[in-house]
Motif scaffolding. Sequence first.
Motif, PDB file in Angstrom:
ATOM      1  N   GLU A 254       0.816  -1.221   0.000  1.00 24.49           N
ATOM      2  CA  GLU A 254       0.000   0.000   0.000  1.00 24.49           C
ATOM      3  C   GLU A 254       0.852   1.275   0.000  1.00 24.49           C
ATOM      4  OE1 GLU A 254      -3.093   2.537  -0.416  1.00 24.49           O
ATOM      5  OE2 GLU A 254      -2.991   0.393  -0.850  1.00 24.49           O
ATOM      6  N   PRO A 255       1.909   1.357   0.813  1.00 21.77           N
ATOM      7  CA  PRO A 255       2.752   2.560   0.726  1.00 21.77           C
ATOM      8  C   PRO A 255       3.383   2.750  -0.660  1.00 21.77           C
ATOM      9  CG  PRO A 255       3.210   1.382   2.757  1.00 21.77           C
ATOM     10  CD  PRO A 255       2.293   0.514   1.948  1.00 21.77           C
ATOM     11  N   ILE A 256       3.813   1.665  -1.303  1.00 24.54           N
ATOM     12  CA  ILE A 256       4.379   1.780  -2.657  1.00 24.54           C
ATOM     13  C   ILE A 256       3.303   2.239  -3.641  1.00 24.54           C
ATOM     14  CG2 ILE A 256       5.359   0.496  -4.613  1.00 24.54           C
ATOM     15  CD1 ILE A 256       6.856  -1.247  -2.566  1.00 24.54           C
ATOM     16  N   ARG A 257       2.108   1.681  -3.511  1.00 22.56           N
ATOM     17  CA  ARG A 257       1.002   2.066  -4.404  1.00 22.56           C
ATOM     18  C   ARG A 257       0.688   3.556  -4.249  1.00 22.56           C
ATOM     19  NH1 ARG A 257      -4.281   2.755  -5.013  1.00 22.56           N
ATOM     20  NH2 ARG A 257      -4.734   2.764  -2.805  1.00 22.56           N
ATOM     21  N   LYS A 258       0.618   4.020  -3.017  1.00 23.44           N
ATOM     22  CA  LYS A 258       0.329   5.430  -2.724  1.00 23.44           C
ATOM     23  C   LYS A 258       1.410   6.341  -3.314  1.00 23.44           C
ATOM     24  CE  LYS A 258      -0.747   8.309   1.304  1.00 23.44           C
ATOM     25  NZ  LYS A 258      -0.888   8.310   2.772  1.00 23.44           N
ATOM     26  N   LEU A 259       2.679   5.960  -3.134  1.00 23.78           N
ATOM     27  CA  LEU A 259       3.793   6.752  -3.653  1.00 23.78           C
ATOM     28  C   LEU A 259       3.781   6.788  -5.183  1.00 23.78           C
ATOM     29  CD1 LEU A 259       6.458   8.284  -2.976  1.00 23.78           C
ATOM     30  CD2 LEU A 259       7.613   6.071  -3.174  1.00 23.78           C
ATOM     31  N   SER A 260       3.503   5.644  -5.794  1.00 28.15           N
ATOM     32  CA  SER A 260       3.478   5.565  -7.262  1.00 28.15           C
ATOM     33  C   SER A 260       2.369   6.417  -7.855  1.00 28.15           C
ATOM     34  CB  SER A 260       3.319   4.102  -7.712  1.00 28.15           C
ATOM     35  OG  SER A 260       4.396   3.323  -7.257  1.00 28.15           O
ATOM     36  N   ILE A 261       1.206   6.387  -7.247  1.00 25.92           N
ATOM     37  CA  ILE A 261       0.077   7.204  -7.720  1.00 25.92           C
ATOM     38  C   ILE A 261       0.433   8.685  -7.631  1.00 25.92           C
ATOM     39  CG2 ILE A 261      -2.282   7.949  -7.145  1.00 25.92           C
ATOM     40  CD1 ILE A 261      -2.814   4.973  -6.363  1.00 25.92           C
ATOM     41  N   ALA A 262       1.028   9.080  -6.513  1.00 27.24           N
ATOM     42  CA  ALA A 262       1.417  10.482  -6.328  1.00 27.24           C
ATOM     43  C   ALA A 262       2.506  10.889  -7.320  1.00 27.24           C
ATOM     44  CB  ALA A 262       1.889  10.710  -4.894  1.00 27.24           C
ATOM     45  N   ALA A 263       3.451   9.991  -7.581  1.00 23.85           N
ATOM     46  CA  ALA A 263       4.525  10.282  -8.539  1.00 23.85           C
ATOM     47  C   ALA A 263       3.947  10.515  -9.931  1.00 23.85           C
ATOM     48  CB  ALA A 263       5.536   9.140  -8.562  1.00 23.85           C
ATOM     49  N   ARG A 264       3.043   9.646 -10.344  1.00 24.88           N
ATOM     50  CA  ARG A 264       2.422   9.809 -11.672  1.00 24.88           C
ATOM     51  C   ARG A 264       1.683  11.145 -11.761  1.00 24.88           C
ATOM     52  NH1 ARG A 264       0.570   4.263 -10.412  1.00 24.88           N
ATOM     53  NH2 ARG A 264       2.196   2.873 -11.241  1.00 24.88           N
ATOM     54  N   ALA A 265       0.987  11.514 -10.692  1.00 22.76           N
ATOM     55  CA  ALA A 265       0.242  12.776 -10.679  1.00 22.76           C
ATOM     56  C   ALA A 265       1.180  13.975 -10.801  1.00 22.76           C
ATOM     57  CB  ALA A 265      -0.587  12.887  -9.400  1.00 22.76           C
ATOM     58  N   LYS A 266       2.404  13.828 -10.281  1.00 23.82           N
ATOM     59  CA  LYS A 266       3.410  14.893 -10.341  1.00 23.82           C
ATOM     60  C   LYS A 266       4.288  14.784 -11.593  1.00 23.82           C
ATOM     61  CE  LYS A 266       3.387  17.490  -6.565  1.00 23.82           C
ATOM     62  NZ  LYS A 266       3.413  18.956  -6.675  1.00 23.82           N
ATOM     63  N   LYS A 267       3.935  13.848 -12.487  1.00 25.15           N
ATOM     64  CA  LYS A 267       4.700  13.632 -13.731  1.00 25.15           C
ATOM     65  C   LYS A 267       6.137  13.181 -13.457  1.00 25.15           C
ATOM     66  CE  LYS A 267       1.267  15.105 -16.294  1.00 25.15           C
ATOM     67  NZ  LYS A 267       0.185  14.167 -16.389  1.00 25.15           N
ATOM     68  N   LYS A 268       6.307  12.424 -12.362  1.00 25.35           N
ATOM     69  CA  LYS A 268       7.602  11.831 -12.040  1.00 25.35           C
ATOM     70  C   LYS A 268       7.586  10.402 -12.552  1.00 25.35           C
ATOM     71  CE  LYS A 268       8.039  14.677  -7.890  1.00 25.35           C
ATOM     72  NZ  LYS A 268       9.173  15.513  -8.217  1.00 25.35           N
ATOM     73  N   PRO A 269       8.618   9.967 -13.261  1.00 27.43           N
ATOM     74  CA  PRO A 269       8.612   8.615 -13.834  1.00 27.43           C
ATOM     75  C   PRO A 269       8.533   7.524 -12.759  1.00 27.43           C
ATOM     76  CG  PRO A 269      10.444   9.925 -14.706  1.00 27.43           C
ATOM     77  CD  PRO A 269       9.837  10.708 -13.590  1.00 27.43           C
ATOM     78  N   VAL A 270       7.783   6.490 -13.069  1.00 31.06           N
ATOM     79  CA  VAL A 270       7.733   5.282 -12.243  1.00 31.06           C
ATOM     80  C   VAL A 270       8.313   4.158 -13.092  1.00 31.06           C
ATOM     81  CG1 VAL A 270       6.273   3.650 -10.978  1.00 31.06           C
ATOM     82  CG2 VAL A 270       5.711   6.101 -10.959  1.00 31.06           C
ATOM     83  N   ILE A 271       9.364   3.552 -12.572  1.00 30.68           N
ATOM     84  CA  ILE A 271      10.086   2.518 -13.312  1.00 30.68           C
ATOM     85  C   ILE A 271      10.119   1.238 -12.486  1.00 30.68           C
ATOM     86  CG2 ILE A 271      12.284   1.887 -14.397  1.00 30.68           C
ATOM     87  CD1 ILE A 271      12.863   4.937 -14.580  1.00 30.68           C
ATOM     88  N   TYR A 272       9.724   0.143 -13.115  1.00 29.27           N
ATOM     89  CA  TYR A 272       9.767  -1.166 -12.463  1.00 29.27           C
ATOM     90  C   TYR A 272      10.981  -1.937 -12.986  1.00 29.27           C
ATOM     91  CZ  TYR A 272       4.885  -0.433 -11.089  1.00 29.27           C
ATOM     92  OH  TYR A 272       3.738   0.053 -10.546  1.00 29.27           O
ATOM     93  N   VAL A 273      11.733  -2.547 -12.069  1.00 27.40           N
ATOM     94  CA  VAL A 273      12.844  -3.412 -12.451  1.00 27.40           C
ATOM     95  C   VAL A 273      12.666  -4.715 -11.681  1.00 27.40           C
ATOM     96  CG1 VAL A 273      15.329  -3.635 -12.702  1.00 27.40           C
ATOM     97  CG2 VAL A 273      14.315  -1.360 -12.622  1.00 27.40           C
ATOM     98  N   GLY A 274      12.483  -5.809 -12.420  1.00 27.57           N
ATOM     99  CA  GLY A 274      12.216  -7.082 -11.752  1.00 27.57           C
ATOM    100  C   GLY A 274      12.983  -8.232 -12.358  1.00 27.57           C
TER     101      GLY A 274
END
Length: 194
Positions: free
Chosen positions: A42-62
């Motif tokens: 949930e904290p990661i989900r919250k941070l990712s949603i906020a980042a997208r809203a601020k036009k900050k890239p979200v990058i997944y590496v797995g």
Amino acid sequence: MRVFSNGTSTIKISMESVVVVDMLEDFVGGKLACREAAKIIEPIRKLSIAARAKKKPVIYVGDAHLPSDPEMIIWGEHAMKGSPGASIIKELAPSPTDIVLEKRTYSGFRETGLDLVLRSLKVNTIILVGLHTHLCIRHTAADAFFLNYHTIVPVDCVCAFSPQEQESGLEYLHKFYGVELSTVSSILENWKKE
């Protein structure tokens, strides 16, 4: 961080990206499940949603392993390329604007193209989240340090197999790589001021 000066004052501009490491089926509930992982979703989900809203890239590496990868000797088969275990958990499914990269070692930078992606986006600060604090987060933070990125780790968005590994992992990140330890709420407060 870029620094600009008009002769009388200095302005610092930082472009941030959230980098989500190994939030995969095999690590959250599969072959190498970490029971602590549920707490950071949930904290990661919250941070990712906020980042997208601020036009900050979200990058997944797995992880997307091949049978010949060195990790197979230590951990056995896990997160094999193309398998359900190598899939990002549905709770953190990437949006169409996110970038998804595959890795075959502990580091999110090693032969993944992450450095090129970050530089092309003018990112100089990464917010590192995911699994595991003492392994893949540690090795990704090491490479970020060597590549001169400022790294922030919100402590409520990373975890390890045990509390001891979590604490020693966080201490190591801060002491040896200068990682800024923070929280999601603190990061979101700072973003409100932008």
